[in-house]
Design an enzyme around this catalytic site. Structure first.
Site, PDB file in Angstrom:
ATOM      1  CD  GLN A  61      -3.279  -0.494   2.303  1.00  0.00           C
ATOM      2  OE1 GLN A  61      -3.031  -0.970   4.206  1.00  0.00           O
ATOM      3  NE2 GLN A  61      -3.891   0.700   2.209  1.00  0.00           N
ATOM      4  CG  HIS A  62       0.088   4.073   2.302  1.00  0.00           C
ATOM      5  ND1 HIS A  62      -1.299   4.562   2.215  1.00  0.00           N
ATOM      6  CD2 HIS A  62       1.107   3.011   3.504  1.00  0.00           C
ATOM      7  CE1 HIS A  62      -1.189   3.686   4.150  1.00  0.00           C
ATOM      8  NE2 HIS A  62      -0.472   2.150   3.934  1.00  0.00           N
ATOM      9  CG  ASP A 120      -0.038  -5.198   1.818  1.00  0.00           C
ATOM     10  OD1 ASP A 120      -0.570  -4.336   2.101  1.00  0.00           O
ATOM     11  OD2 ASP A 120       1.544  -5.291   1.528  1.00  0.00           O
TER      12      ASP A 120
END
EC number: 2.7.1.17
Length: 498
Positions: A85-86, A248
Site C-alpha cells: 500500500q501507499h 496487500d
C-alpha cells in the site's frame, strides 16, 4: 480441463513478488512462484524501489507458478493483483515511469506530512475530513515532496498511481483504482468513497494532480483484459480478466476469509498489521486506527506497525543465526527475557506514532546480556506493538473470537504461542501462508463470476478456497498470559518515556 477454473493471484510486496495458481472449483492452490525485489535506501529514511523490478518479478513468479502447477497458462480465466500500500508511482503522458516508486516505509516525507496535517487541522481535522489521519507513509506527502524536491518531474506527471494500480495499468493499459487501496493515499474520503480533489488542488492549484487521478471502480469490477504482448510475456490467456485488485492488507483479508464481522487477521510480515472487517465506516477517534475500505465491499479498520520480521531479521543477522536456531534461542529465554526490553523502532514507528524514533535496548545487566535474551526481547517487543494496536481496535468495539495469523513470522510455533499468550486469544493459521496472493486470486474469481452474471459470491469462494491449518491452532496458556502482563506494562512505560 472443464473441471477446473484457474486464476492467478500475484502479490507485489516490499521484499518480493509471490504468485499462486488457484483452482476456484476445488479451492486448491496448485502451484506457487516467487521472485525478490531490492530496496533503494538513502539518508533521511528514503525507501524506494525500481518499478522495472516489479515487472520482472511478476513475470518470473507467474511463470514459476504455472510450471509448478503443471497447467497451461492459456486456461487462466482471471488475474488479481495485490500490492504494497501507499507507494507512489508517477507516469508521464506516454505511460512511462518518471522516477523510482516511493514506498510505504519511506519516512523522508515526514516534514511534508506534518505540514499537510497542520493544514487539515491536525489529527481531528484529518479524521473529520478524510476518515483517516494521514501518516508519513501515506501517498499524499510524497506528492508534496515531489513538487518541492523534483519540480521538473512534477511538471511531467500525467498519472498518479499506487503500486497495484500501476501493475494493473501494465497488464491492461487502463488507469484505475479500487476503494481499499485508495483509502491509504491520504486524498480519499473513506466515508463517501471519493477522491478529495480539493486537497490535491491545495497542493497544486494548476489542477495537474486532479487530472492525473485514476478512475475509481468497485471491488467486484474488472479492470479489463490483459494486453496481448503482456499475455505472451507471462504465458497467459489474453482473454484473462484483470480484477480490481487491491492493497496487500485488503487482499490478505479476502485470503483469510475476513469478509464479515468477528474475524481478526494479524500479519507477521516485514511490517505488522492487525485488521478486522466492518460493514459500516465507524471511524475510531484514535489516530492510530486507519478505517480503510476493504476490497470486498465493506471497511477494514487496521493498525500497522513498521517493524516486525525486519527487526527480528536484523538481530538474526547480527548473531548469524538461521531461523531454527533463532527460534530455539527465543524459546530458551524466559518470558520477559530476564528484564531485557527492546523497543524495536528501527524504521521509525507508526503505532505507537513515533516516526522519528530509533530502536533501543533497555534493562541490560552483566548477567542478562545473552543472545537468547536479545532474540527473545526483539520478538516480544514487536509483538507488544501489535498488542497495543489490537487493544485500540477492541476499544473501538471490535470482537475477536480468534486471530488468523499470516506472514512469514506465523510459520514459527514459538511466535504463534507468544501471540496467543500476549493477545490472550486463540490463534490459527491458514493452510496457504501467502494470503495476499490467494486473496487476489479469489477476488479474480469473484470478478469473473460477477462479469458473467452467474456463479459464486465472494462468501462462496472464501468458504471453498480459504482453508485453516488445524495443526497450527494455538491456545493461550493461562500462566503465560499472567506472566506477560507485567512485561507488557513495562514495554508501555518504556514507550511512554519516549
Amino acid at each position: 480441463m472443464a473441471n477446473q477454473q484457474l486464476f492467478l493471484g500475484v502479490d507485489c510486496g516490499t521484499q518480493g513478488s509471490k504468485a499462486v495458481i488457484l483452482d476456484a472449483l476445488s479451492g486448491e492452490v496448485l502451484g506457487q512462484g516467487a521472485a525478490s525485489h531490492s530496496l533503494i535506501s538513502g539518508a533521511n529514511g528514503r525507501r524506494e524501489q525500481d518499478t522495472g523490478q516489479w515487472l520482472e518479478a511478476f513475470t518470473r513468479a507467474t511463470r514459476q507458478a504455472l510450471l509448478a502447477a503443471g497447467v497451461d497458462g492459456q486456461s487462466i480465466l482471471g488475474i488479481g493483483v495485490s500490492g504494497q500500500q501507499h507507494g507512489l508511482v508517477l507516469l508521464d503522458q506516454q505511460g512511462e515511469v518518471l522516477r523510482p516508486a516511493k514506498l510505504w516505509c519511506d519516512t523522508e516525507t515526514t516534514a511534508e506530512n506534518d505540514r499537510l496535517l497542520k493544514q487539515l487541522g491536525g489529527e481531528a481535522g484529518s479524521l473529520e475530513r478524510l476518515g483517516v489521519v494521514i501518516a508519513p507513509g501515506y501517498t499524499v506527502s510524497k506528492l508534496l515532496w515531489t513538487l518541492e524536491q523534483h519540480p521538473d518531474v512534477f511538471s511531467r506527471i500525467a498519472h498518479v498511481l499506487l503500486p497495484h494500480d500501476y501493475l494493473n495499468f501494465w497488464l491492461t493499459g487502463r488507469c484505475c483504482s479500487e476503494f481499499g487501496d485508495a483509502s491509504g493515499t491520504g486524498y480519499f474520503n473513506v466515508r463517501t468513497r471519493q477522491w478529495d480533489v480539493q486537497l490535491l488542488r491545495d497542493i497544486d492549484p494548476s489542477g495537474r494532480l486532479q487530472g492525473a487521478l485514476p478512475e475509481l471502480i468497485d471491488a467486484h469490477q474488472a479492470v479489463g483484459t490483459i494486453l496481448p504482448g503482456i499475455a505472451e510475456q507471462l504465458g497467459i490467456n489474453p482473454q484473462a480478466l484483470v480484477s480490481s485488485g487491491g492493497g496487500d492488507n485488503m487482499m490478505g483479508a479476502i485470503g483469510t476469509g475476513n469478509i464479515r464481522p468477528g474475524a481478526i487477521t494479524m500479519s507477521l510480515g516485514s511490517s505488522g498489521t492487525v485488521y478486522a472487517y466492518a460493514d459500516q465506516p465507524r471511524v475510531s477517534p484514535d489516530a492510530a486506527v486507519a478505517t480503510f475500505c476493504s476490497s470486498s465491499g465493506g471497511w477494514l479498520p487496521l493498525i500497522c506497525t513498521m517493524n516486525l520480521t525486519n527487526a527480528t531479521g536484523v538481530v538474526r543477522e547480527l548473531f548469524d543465526l538461521d531461523l531454527n536456531h533463532f527460534n530455539d534461542l527465543v524459546a530458551q529465554a524466559p518470558i520477559g527475557a530476564e528484564g531485557v526490553s527492546m523497543l524495536p523502532f528501527l524504521n521509525g514507528e507508526r503505532v505507537p506514532a513515533l516516526p522519528h524514533a530509533s530502536g533501543s535496548l533497555l534493562g541490560l545487566t552483566m548477567s542478562n546480556l545473552t543472545r537468547a535474551n536479545l532474540c527473545r526481547a526483539v520478538v516480544e517487543g514487536t509483538t507488544f506493538g501489535l498488542r497495543y494496536g489490537l487493544d485500540l481496535l477492541r476499544q473501538n468495539g471490535l470482537q475477536s473470537r480468534s486471530i488468523c495469523l499470516i506472514g512469514g513470522g506465523s510459520k514459527s510455533a514459538v511466535w504463534r504461542q507468544m501471540v496467543a499468550d500476549i493477545m490472550n486469544t486463540p490463534v490459527i493459521c491458514t493452510e496457504q501462508r501467502e494470503a495476499a496472493a490467494l486473496g487476489a486470486a479469489i477476488q479474480a474469481a469473484w470478478c469473473t463470476s460477477s462479469a458473467s452474471g452467474n456463479g459464486d459470491s465472494l462468501a462462496d469462494l472464501c468458504a471453498r478456497c480459504v482453508k485453516l491449518d488445524p495443526a497450527s491452532q494455538t491456545l493461550p496458556d493461562a500462566d503465560h498470559v499472567q506472566a506477560f502482563e507485567p512485561v507488557y506494562q513495562r514495554y508501555r512505560q518504556h514507550v511512554a518515556a519516549l
